[in-house]
Design a protein around this motif. Structure first.
Motif, mmCIF file in Angstrom:
data_model
loop_
_atom_site.group_PDB
_atom_site.id
_atom_site.type_symbol
_atom_site.label_atom_id
_atom_site.label_comp_id
_atom_site.label_asym_id
_atom_site.label_seq_id
_atom_site.Cartn_x
_atom_site.Cartn_y
_atom_site.Cartn_z
ATOM 1 N N VAL A 34 -21.604 10.684 4.965
ATOM 2 C CA VAL A 34 -20.681 9.753 4.212
ATOM 3 C C VAL A 34 -19.835 8.552 5.111
ATOM 4 N N PHE A 35 -19.297 8.903 6.190
ATOM 5 C CA PHE A 35 -18.789 8.114 7.237
ATOM 6 C C PHE A 35 -19.797 8.032 8.722
ATOM 7 N N LYS A 36 -20.034 6.897 8.800
ATOM 8 C CA LYS A 36 -21.005 6.740 9.884
ATOM 9 C C LYS A 36 -20.345 6.533 11.084
ATOM 10 N N SER A 37 -19.176 6.278 11.245
ATOM 11 C CA SER A 37 -18.346 6.023 12.675
ATOM 12 C C SER A 37 -16.704 6.213 12.673
ATOM 13 N N TYR A 38 -16.242 6.525 13.493
ATOM 14 C CA TYR A 38 -14.797 6.597 13.733
ATOM 15 C C TYR A 38 -14.366 5.289 13.179
ATOM 16 N N SER A 39 -14.806 4.073 13.286
ATOM 17 C CA SER A 39 -14.263 2.705 12.996
ATOM 18 C C SER A 39 -14.419 2.619 11.387
ATOM 19 N N GLN A 40 -15.319 3.044 10.875
ATOM 20 C CA GLN A 40 -15.487 3.046 9.433
ATOM 21 C C GLN A 40 -14.452 3.652 8.665
ATOM 22 N N VAL A 41 -14.281 5.120 9.168
ATOM 23 C CA VAL A 41 -13.311 5.952 8.320
ATOM 24 C C VAL A 41 -11.732 5.485 8.410
ATOM 25 N N ILE A 42 -11.280 4.862 9.831
ATOM 26 C CA ILE A 42 -9.948 4.389 10.369
ATOM 27 C C ILE A 42 -9.831 3.071 9.344
ATOM 28 N N ALA A 43 -10.911 2.350 9.381
ATOM 29 C CA ALA A 43 -10.754 1.162 8.461
ATOM 30 C C ALA A 43 -10.597 1.481 7.078
ATOM 31 N N VAL A 44 -11.354 2.528 6.548
ATOM 32 C CA VAL A 44 -11.121 2.753 5.114
ATOM 33 C C VAL A 44 -9.646 3.336 4.868
ATOM 34 N N ALA A 45 -9.336 4.100 5.683
ATOM 35 C CA ALA A 45 -7.827 4.739 5.791
ATOM 36 C C ALA A 45 -6.714 3.779 5.855
ATOM 37 N N VAL A 46 -7.044 2.806 6.975
ATOM 38 C CA VAL A 46 -5.785 1.862 6.999
ATOM 39 C C VAL A 46 -5.828 1.060 5.855
ATOM 40 N N VAL A 47 -6.705 0.390 5.435
ATOM 41 C CA VAL A 47 -6.652 -0.548 4.049
ATOM 42 C C VAL A 47 -6.217 0.369 3.136
ATOM 43 N N ASP A 48 -6.673 1.208 2.829
ATOM 44 C CA ASP A 48 -6.229 2.322 1.544
ATOM 45 C C ASP A 48 -4.778 2.587 1.738
ATOM 46 N N PHE A 49 -4.103 2.818 3.051
ATOM 47 C CA PHE A 49 -2.977 3.136 3.396
ATOM 48 C C PHE A 49 -2.086 1.639 2.718
ATOM 49 N N PHE A 50 -2.428 0.696 3.128
ATOM 50 C CA PHE A 50 -1.684 -0.430 3.107
ATOM 51 C C PHE A 50 -1.663 -0.813 1.696
ATOM 52 N N VAL A 51 -2.719 -0.988 1.113
ATOM 53 C CA VAL A 51 -2.824 -1.429 -0.267
ATOM 54 C C VAL A 51 -2.081 -0.508 -1.214
ATOM 55 N N ARG A 52 -1.882 0.743 -0.879
ATOM 56 C CA ARG A 52 -0.842 1.688 -1.775
ATOM 57 C C ARG A 52 0.430 1.312 -1.296
ATOM 58 N N TYR A 53 0.772 1.088 -0.067
ATOM 59 C CA TYR A 53 2.126 0.854 0.576
ATOM 60 C C TYR A 53 2.659 -0.425 -0.136
ATOM 61 N N TYR A 54 1.886 -1.655 -0.205
ATOM 62 C CA TYR A 54 2.346 -2.860 -0.807
ATOM 63 C C TYR A 54 2.409 -2.742 -2.447
ATOM 64 N N ARG A 55 1.540 -2.083 -3.045
ATOM 65 C CA ARG A 55 1.823 -1.594 -4.275
ATOM 66 C C ARG A 55 2.906 -0.889 -4.831
ATOM 67 N N LYS A 56 3.434 -0.032 -4.066
ATOM 68 C CA LYS A 56 4.658 1.043 -4.114
ATOM 69 C C LYS A 56 5.811 -0.129 -3.839
ATOM 70 N N GLN A 57 5.611 -1.188 -3.118
ATOM 71 C CA GLN A 57 6.711 -1.909 -2.853
ATOM 72 C C GLN A 57 6.991 -2.648 -3.915
ATOM 73 N N ASP A 58 5.875 -3.280 -4.512
ATOM 74 C CA ASP A 58 5.834 -4.122 -5.751
ATOM 75 C C ASP A 58 6.273 -3.356 -6.965
ATOM 76 N N ASP A 59 6.129 -1.967 -6.921
ATOM 77 C CA ASP A 59 6.226 -1.276 -8.314
ATOM 78 C C ASP A 59 6.605 0.164 -7.784
ATOM 79 N N PRO A 60 8.071 0.233 -7.626
ATOM 80 C CA PRO A 60 8.747 1.584 -7.361
ATOM 81 C C PRO A 60 8.242 2.922 -8.089
ATOM 82 N N TYR A 61 7.834 2.694 -9.206
ATOM 83 C CA TYR A 61 7.375 3.591 -10.171
ATOM 84 C C TYR A 61 5.927 4.181 -10.359
#
Length: 130
Positions: A34-61
């Motif tokens: 599924v994950f070919k490299s550390y770079s791929q999995v870390i990129a997916v995790a960082v993007v997912d984290f920040f997308v969710r972080y900014y969505r929570k900032q805009d929508d606290p509920y």
């Protein structure tokens, strides 16, 4: 591949810190199909984290609504499973009993026909003008 588009960075994990240890363990046990490299999995995790972080900032509920939506989905799935299990039996019973008319067992609840009824002895029926 253009070398100007590749950036290198170093990561270090302090295995005495629980979250960093868990991250390292996940990286060590990740599915390489599924994950070919550390770079791929870390990129997916960082993007997912920040997308969710900014969505929570805009929508606290956001998290509350997501939990409610998961709960409703679980209820709907449970009801669907119960219906899939019991509906065929219910419909089969309806189909076998569709042509039959059954009389209630409790005859007291059925009002007598007018011609079969006997007059009440305590009522003065003379007012009818016989």
């Amino acid at each position: 591949m253009n070398r100007n588009h590749i950036w290198s960075t170093n990561l270090r994990f302090n295995l005495d810190k629980e979250m960093q240890r868990k991250a390292w363990e996940y990286l060590q046990t990740m599915d390489r199909q599924v994950f070919k490299s550390y770079s791929q999995v870390i990129a997916v995790a960082v993007v997912d984290f920040f997308v969710r972080y900014y969505r929570k900032q805009d929508d606290p509920y956001l998290e509350t609504r997501e939990r409610e939506e998961r709960f409703v989905s679980q209820i709907v799935a449970a009801v669907q499973a119960a219906m899939e299990k019991s509906l065929p039996v219910f419909l089969a019973g309806c189909m076998t009993g569709a042509g039959q008319v059954t009389q209630p067992q409790n005859h007291e609840s059925i009002p007598p026909k007018a011609e079969d009824a006997e007059p009440e002895p305590d009522i003065d029926w003379n007012f009818l003008g016989e």
